[in-house]
Design a protein around this motif. Structure first.
Motif, mmCIF file in Angstrom:
data_model
loop_
_atom_site.group_PDB
_atom_site.id
_atom_site.type_symbol
_atom_site.label_atom_id
_atom_site.label_comp_id
_atom_site.label_asym_id
_atom_site.label_seq_id
_atom_site.Cartn_x
_atom_site.Cartn_y
_atom_site.Cartn_z
ATOM 1 N N VAL A 69 0.766 -1.131 -0.315
ATOM 2 C CA VAL A 69 0.309 -0.084 -0.106
ATOM 3 C C VAL A 69 0.786 1.135 -0.186
ATOM 4 O O VAL A 69 0.236 2.558 -0.281
ATOM 5 N N ASP A 70 2.211 0.528 0.828
ATOM 6 C CA ASP A 70 3.386 2.418 0.416
ATOM 7 C C ASP A 70 4.589 2.460 -0.140
ATOM 8 O O ASP A 70 4.540 3.000 -1.355
ATOM 9 N N SER A 71 5.008 2.012 -0.068
ATOM 10 C CA SER A 71 6.651 1.721 -0.999
ATOM 11 C C SER A 71 6.797 1.209 -2.290
ATOM 12 O O SER A 71 7.386 1.890 -2.848
ATOM 13 N N ALA A 95 -1.973 0.757 9.324
ATOM 14 C CA ALA A 95 -2.208 1.765 9.903
ATOM 15 C C ALA A 95 -2.260 2.337 8.840
ATOM 16 O O ALA A 95 -2.783 3.799 8.722
ATOM 17 N N GLU A 96 -1.184 2.388 7.903
ATOM 18 C CA GLU A 96 -1.143 2.977 7.414
ATOM 19 C C GLU A 96 -2.708 3.284 5.839
ATOM 20 O O GLU A 96 -2.747 4.039 5.290
ATOM 21 N N VAL A 97 -3.202 2.196 6.179
ATOM 22 C CA VAL A 97 -4.252 1.741 5.631
ATOM 23 C C VAL A 97 -5.155 2.990 5.493
ATOM 24 O O VAL A 97 -5.986 3.566 5.239
ATOM 25 N N GLY A 143 0.055 12.045 10.560
ATOM 26 C CA GLY A 143 0.977 11.038 11.574
ATOM 27 C C GLY A 143 2.326 11.421 11.418
ATOM 28 O O GLY A 143 2.901 11.122 12.238
ATOM 29 N N HIS A 144 3.376 11.706 10.352
ATOM 30 C CA HIS A 144 4.577 10.970 10.088
ATOM 31 C C HIS A 144 5.435 12.463 11.209
ATOM 32 O O HIS A 144 6.530 11.219 11.373
ATOM 33 N N THR A 145 5.022 13.357 11.183
ATOM 34 C CA THR A 145 6.047 14.457 12.172
ATOM 35 C C THR A 145 6.462 13.839 13.761
ATOM 36 O O THR A 145 7.266 13.520 14.136
ATOM 37 N N MET A 163 7.829 -0.622 15.659
ATOM 38 C CA MET A 163 7.563 -0.391 14.706
ATOM 39 C C MET A 163 7.072 0.459 13.690
ATOM 40 O O MET A 163 5.774 1.533 14.473
ATOM 41 N N HIS A 164 7.307 1.007 12.465
ATOM 42 C CA HIS A 164 7.099 2.277 11.794
ATOM 43 C C HIS A 164 5.711 2.263 11.494
ATOM 44 O O HIS A 164 5.060 3.484 12.448
ATOM 45 N N GLY A 165 4.355 1.888 11.815
ATOM 46 C CA GLY A 165 3.389 1.455 11.908
ATOM 47 C C GLY A 165 2.480 1.617 12.851
ATOM 48 O O GLY A 165 1.286 2.609 12.917
ATOM 49 N N ALA A 178 3.961 3.202 15.257
ATOM 50 C CA ALA A 178 4.464 5.093 15.789
ATOM 51 C C ALA A 178 3.121 5.564 14.609
ATOM 52 O O ALA A 178 2.861 6.933 15.107
ATOM 53 N N VAL A 179 3.697 5.598 13.681
ATOM 54 C CA VAL A 179 2.202 6.105 12.621
ATOM 55 C C VAL A 179 0.566 6.255 13.462
ATOM 56 O O VAL A 179 -0.030 7.483 13.440
ATOM 57 N N ALA A 180 0.472 4.471 14.193
ATOM 58 C CA ALA A 180 -0.822 5.212 14.485
ATOM 59 C C ALA A 180 -1.060 6.262 15.883
ATOM 60 O O ALA A 180 -1.520 7.030 15.611
HETATM 61 ZN ZN LIG Z 1 4.967 5.761 6.509
#
Ligand SMILES: [Zn+2]
Ligand SMILES: NC(=O)c1ccc[n+]([C@@H]2O[C@H](COP(=O)([O-])OP(=O)(O)OC[C@H]3O[C@@H](n4cnc5c(N)ncnc54)[C@H](O)[C@@H]3O)[C@@H](O)[C@H]2O)c1
Length: 367
Positions: free
Chosen positions: A144-146, A192-194, A256-258, A273-275, A277-279
């Motif tokens: 979904v992202d990279s 989380a990215e979804v 959410g990424h800042t 995990m990145h996701g 921390a995104v949540a």
């Molecule tokens: Zn991300």
């Protein structure tokens, strides 16, 4: 988990003039990679780049399919994990490509998660001033992202994604059945990215997620095919209108990424995990938007409930030191001259860029 079954394939087109390509999303379609690669113009040689885990699980299926399409096939396997996105590994791969005689008739096939996609894509972008590549993302995050958008790259010590390029693939092939073997934590982190796409661009999609938590957690192939396709469409729209981050639109993907980057920096990479921390970061951003009277508490609560149901963390531990976070946000590479820029929601389905936020409000949003 849902049992793997075959669902019809769907296609998302990424329209970027002569760099346009299709994303094919289906199930049991990994064995069609040979056909896909052989169908590109003037190809005789496929170089499969994968990591140690994915090779074990899916390497043979991909290799067989490429061989049966009458292509010369070589496989390069890197250790699984973020540390493979390094100059050392990239150099290894360049040298191997040279010794294999890779040239304009060769196509790199990146089979793996975001690490493999970013690394193999970067090697494809740079070897021989650029050769073609195909992405087969195998983590939810990568689907979904990279794998959408053409950003490829590697890390420098202490500086993630510092060396890279914009290099679009020829094609992306997504087999939702490979998600069945993904560790639960990776799968949930990808969700989380979804959720992010719903908040930034599509209220209807967000509601569909809210109404189908069971199917999502079951990794239902049909439902996940549609979820991934919608995310790819939404990201494709952003990339089509801001391929190289010049118009500002691409910044909305940073919702959410800042906060996330500050959490990752202050907790030491690896805690979350990145996701995950995104949540937490999306909820911080939504609370900040609330404190600026930009969004209702109900809309923050909807995000919180959905993320929680998808097994994502929604808060930092109570004893976590919040003060260093604001400084960390100012150092983020997306900050301009120490001025923090936030992507804040005004409702589910719409976000705006806000850059005049007082430090105290940003800090308060962590709680
Ligand atoms: Zn991300
Ligand atoms: N280029 C971009 O636009 C972009 C966007 C977001 C993230 N990224 C990058 O993506 C990377 C993270 O990607 P990731 O989360 O996919 O991590 P990853 O590639 O490290 O994969 C996570 C783990 O899952 C394993 N794995 C992969 N597919 C599997 C499967 N189907 N079954 C079982 N195990 C499997 C991998 O071997 C690895 O151990 C980061 O380096 C990040 O910078 C890039």
């Amino acid at each position: 988990m849902g049992s793997p079954l075959t669902v019809e394939s769907t296609t998302v087109h990424v329209g970027l003039a002569e760099r346009s390509y299709d994303i094919h999303i289906g199930s049991d379609n990994l064995p069609t990679v040979g056909e896909l690669v052989a169908g590109l113009e003037d190809v005789t040689h496929a170089i499969l780049i994968t990591d140690s885990n994915v090779r074990e699980l899916y390497g043979e299926t991909a290799r067989k399919s490429l061989s049966s399409a009458n292509l010369q096939v070589d496989i390069m396997t890197v250790p699984a994990g973020e540390s493979s996105k390094s100059t050392g590994i990239a150099e290894e791969l360049w040298k191997q490509l040279l010794s294999l005689g890779a040239d304009r008739k060769s196509v790199i096939v990146a089979l793996g998660g975001g690490v493999v996609g970013d690394l193999a894509g970067f090697v494809a972008a740079t070897y021989g001033r650029g050769i073609r590549f195909v992405q087969i993302p195998t983590t939810l995050l990568a689907t979904v992202d990279s794998s959408v958008g053409g950003k490829v790259g590697i890390n420098l010590p202490g500086a993630k994604n510092m060396v890279g390029a914009f290099w679009q693939p020829q094609s992306v092939l997504i087999d939702v059945n490979v998600l069945q073997s993904l560790p639960a934590r990776d799968y949930h982190a990808g969700l989380a990215e979804v959720v992010k796409y719903g908040v930034i661009q599509d209220e209807g999609f967000f509601s569909r997620l809210e109404n189908n938590v069971g199917l999502i957690l079951d990794r239902d192939p049909e439902f996940m095919r549609d979820v991934i396709a919608r995310c790819c469409e939404l990201k494709a729209y952003v990339v089509e209108n801001d391929e190289r981050e010049t118009t500002g639109l691409r910044a909305i993907l940073n919702y959410g990424h800042t906060f996330c980057h500050a959490i990752e920096a202050c907790t030491g990479y690896g805690t979350y995990m990145h996701g995950e921390a995104v949540a937490i970061g999306m909820l911080c951003a939504s609370r900040l938007a609330e404190s600026l009277n930009r969004i209702t508490a109900e809309d923050t609560a909807r995000q919180r409930d959905l993320l929680e149901q998808l097994n994502l963390p929604i808060d930092l531990p109570a004893d976590f030191e919040r003060e260093p976070m604001v400084e960390a946000m100012k150092k983020d590479k997306k900050a301009e001259h120490g001025k923090i820029r936030f992507i804040l929601p005004s409702r589910i389905g719409h976000v705006e860029l806000v850059d005049d936020v007082a430090d105290a409000l940003a800090l308060a949003a962590f709680n």
